[in-house]
Scaffold this motif. Structure first.
Motif, PDB file in Angstrom:
ATOM      1  N   UNK A  24       0.838  -1.182   0.000  1.00  9.79           N
ATOM      2  CA  UNK A  24       0.000   0.000   0.000  1.00  9.79           C
ATOM      3  C   UNK A  24       0.877   1.236   0.000  1.00  9.79           C
ATOM      4  N   UNK A  25       0.517   2.182  -0.852  1.00  8.51           N
ATOM      5  CA  UNK A  25       1.268   3.418  -0.943  1.00  8.51           C
ATOM      6  C   UNK A  25       0.863   4.418   0.117  1.00  8.51           C
ATOM      7  N   UNK A  26       1.416   5.585  -0.001  1.00  4.30           N
ATOM      8  CA  UNK A  26       1.143   6.675   0.931  1.00  4.30           C
ATOM      9  C   UNK A  26       0.594   7.850   0.132  1.00  4.30           C
ATOM     10  N   UNK A  27      -0.244   8.657   0.763  1.00  2.96           N
ATOM     11  CA  UNK A  27      -0.765   9.863   0.129  1.00  2.96           C
ATOM     12  C   UNK A  27       0.118  11.026   0.544  1.00  2.96           C
ATOM     13  N   UNK A  28       0.691  11.710  -0.463  1.00  2.00           N
ATOM     14  CA  UNK A  28       1.567  12.831  -0.137  1.00  2.00           C
ATOM     15  C   UNK A  28       1.153  14.082  -0.904  1.00  2.00           C
ATOM     16  N   UNK A  29       1.164  15.169  -0.161  1.00  2.00           N
ATOM     17  CA  UNK A  29       0.862  16.486  -0.708  1.00  2.00           C
ATOM     18  C   UNK A  29       2.175  17.135  -1.104  1.00  2.00           C
ATOM     19  N   UNK A  30       2.250  17.574  -2.350  1.00  2.00           N
ATOM     20  CA  UNK A  30       3.445  18.203  -2.877  1.00  2.00           C
ATOM     21  C   UNK A  30       3.100  19.629  -3.298  1.00  2.00           C
ATOM     22  N   UNK A  31       3.940  20.596  -2.840  1.00  2.00           N
ATOM     23  CA  UNK A  31       3.663  21.991  -3.174  1.00  2.00           C
ATOM     24  C   UNK A  31       4.957  22.794  -3.258  1.00  2.00           C
ATOM     25  N   UNK A  32       5.015  23.660  -4.269  1.00  2.44           N
ATOM     26  CA  UNK A  32       6.082  24.650  -4.374  1.00  2.44           C
ATOM     27  C   UNK A  32       5.504  25.936  -3.797  1.00  2.44           C
ATOM     28  N   UNK A  33       6.154  26.454  -2.743  1.00  2.00           N
ATOM     29  CA  UNK A  33       5.574  27.579  -2.021  1.00  2.00           C
ATOM     30  C   UNK A  33       6.635  28.589  -1.603  1.00  2.00           C
ATOM     31  N   UNK A  34       6.185  29.813  -1.392  1.00  2.00           N
ATOM     32  CA  UNK A  34       7.090  30.855  -0.903  1.00  2.00           C
ATOM     33  C   UNK A  34       7.500  30.533   0.531  1.00  2.00           C
ATOM     34  N   UNK A  35       8.553  31.155   0.992  1.00  2.00           N
ATOM     35  CA  UNK A  35       9.013  30.924   2.360  1.00  2.00           C
ATOM     36  C   UNK A  35       7.968  31.353   3.384  1.00  2.00           C
ATOM     37  N   UNK A  36       7.047  32.262   3.001  1.00  2.00           N
ATOM     38  CA  UNK A  36       5.973  32.643   3.916  1.00  2.00           C
ATOM     39  C   UNK A  36       4.681  31.867   3.667  1.00  2.00           C
ATOM     40  N   UNK A  37       4.761  30.788   2.878  1.00  2.00           N
ATOM     41  CA  UNK A  37       3.660  29.832   2.802  1.00  2.00           C
ATOM     42  C   UNK A  37       2.616  30.005   1.721  1.00  2.00           C
ATOM     43  N   UNK A  38       2.959  30.670   0.616  1.00  2.00           N
ATOM     44  CA  UNK A  38       1.962  30.913  -0.430  1.00  2.00           C
ATOM     45  C   UNK A  38       2.344  30.234  -1.747  1.00  2.00           C
ATOM     46  N   UNK A  39       1.304  29.772  -2.470  1.00  2.00           N
ATOM     47  CA  UNK A  39       1.493  29.194  -3.801  1.00  2.00           C
ATOM     48  C   UNK A  39       1.469  30.261  -4.881  1.00  2.00           C
ATOM     49  N   UNK A  40       0.655  31.271  -4.656  1.00  2.00           N
ATOM     50  CA  UNK A  40       0.590  32.417  -5.569  1.00  2.00           C
ATOM     51  C   UNK A  40       0.688  33.687  -4.738  1.00  2.00           C
ATOM     52  N   UNK A  41       1.070  34.766  -5.383  1.00  2.00           N
ATOM     53  CA  UNK A  41       1.133  36.051  -4.688  1.00  2.00           C
ATOM     54  C   UNK A  41      -0.259  36.696  -4.678  1.00  2.00           C
ATOM     55  N   UNK A  42      -0.403  37.889  -4.107  1.00  2.00           N
ATOM     56  CA  UNK A  42      -1.728  38.511  -4.036  1.00  2.00           C
ATOM     57  C   UNK A  42      -2.385  38.753  -5.398  1.00  2.00           C
ATOM     58  N   UNK A  43      -1.582  38.807  -6.470  1.00  2.00           N
ATOM     59  CA  UNK A  43      -2.125  39.001  -7.819  1.00  2.00           C
ATOM     60  C   UNK A  43      -2.400  37.679  -8.536  1.00  2.00           C
ATOM     61  N   UNK A  44      -2.212  36.554  -7.833  1.00  2.00           N
ATOM     62  CA  UNK A  44      -2.452  35.248  -8.448  1.00  2.00           C
ATOM     63  C   UNK A  44      -1.293  34.745  -9.284  1.00  2.00           C
ATOM     64  N   UNK A  45      -0.154  35.419  -9.224  1.00  2.00           N
ATOM     65  CA  UNK A  45       1.006  35.025 -10.033  1.00  2.00           C
ATOM     66  C   UNK A  45       1.918  34.091  -9.252  1.00  2.00           C
ATOM     67  N   UNK A  46       2.654  33.288  -9.992  1.00  2.00           N
ATOM     68  CA  UNK A  46       3.654  32.407  -9.371  1.00  2.00           C
ATOM     69  C   UNK A  46       4.944  32.393 -10.176  1.00  2.00           C
ATOM     70  N   UNK A  47       5.180  33.446 -10.955  1.00  2.00           N
ATOM     71  CA  UNK A  47       6.405  33.543 -11.752  1.00  2.00           C
ATOM     72  C   UNK A  47       7.652  33.568 -10.868  1.00  2.00           C
TER      73      UNK A  47
END
Length: 188
Positions: free
Chosen positions: A1-24
């Protein structure tokens, strides 16, 4: 049986996108993409929310003619080889191979998918992952911290979830990225 893992690229302060919705500010270089590809190769099934699936489905068409790097081609091949399950109430159909559509994140169904998978199962998309974290489904977190503070935006981790974490692996990657692999454990 495998494991369920959440993978995310995030800023050091914990965000996937900035306030404008960008992730460049979070676009990984080839070394990071190669590292992510190796991690994702062990997950033969990917669970996506609608928005994450819409972002990822472009990998279906990345090939030599696209002019992308060899590292991107390898990631694309790995992505195409995986089974994908999209959880969405608004999508009427999915457009990529090896992909099915589920209407709701049912914990019993997710447990069934994880139990049936020959390897690990990856969950992506902060809204879907938040539901999975709240119901205690997530076994591991693969967090890629980008050396940037963006001051707001879409949070990578949900509010209102309390779970103990055990650091299993850490690695510094190119461009100042830091990879942190945590295993969840029950919090008393």
């Amino acid at each position: 049986m495998g494991r369920l893992r959440y993978s995310a690229i995030m800023s050091a302060d914990g965000y996937l996108t900035d306030p404008d919705g960008r992730y460049d500010w979070a676009v990984p270089d080839d070394e990071v993409v190669a590292f992510v590809t190796e991690r994702e190769r062990t997950a033969d099934t990917h669970l996506y929310g609608r928005r994450m699936y819409e972002e990822m489905q472009d990998w279906e068409h990345v090939d030599r003619a696209s002019g992308r790097s060899a590292t991107d081609l390898e990631f694309a091949a790995t992505w195409r080889a995986a089974t994908k399950v999209v959880f969405s109430r608004s999508l009427t159909a999915v457009s990529t191979a090896r992909t099915t559509l589920e209407r709701e994140l049912d914990p019993a169904r997710v447990r069934e998918i994880v139990s049936a998978a020959p390897g690990d199962v990856s969950i992506s998309g902060p809204t879907l992952a938040a539901e999975a974290l709240r119901t205690g489904l997530v076994d591991d977190l693969d967090l890629y911290l980008v050396p940037a503070l963006v001051g707001g935006g879409l949070r990578a981790l949900p509010d209102g979830v309390r779970t103990g974490l055990e650091l299993v692996e850490q690695q510094r990657l190119a461009g100042g990225f830091t990879f942190l692999h945590y295993r969840t454990r029950a919090t008393p």
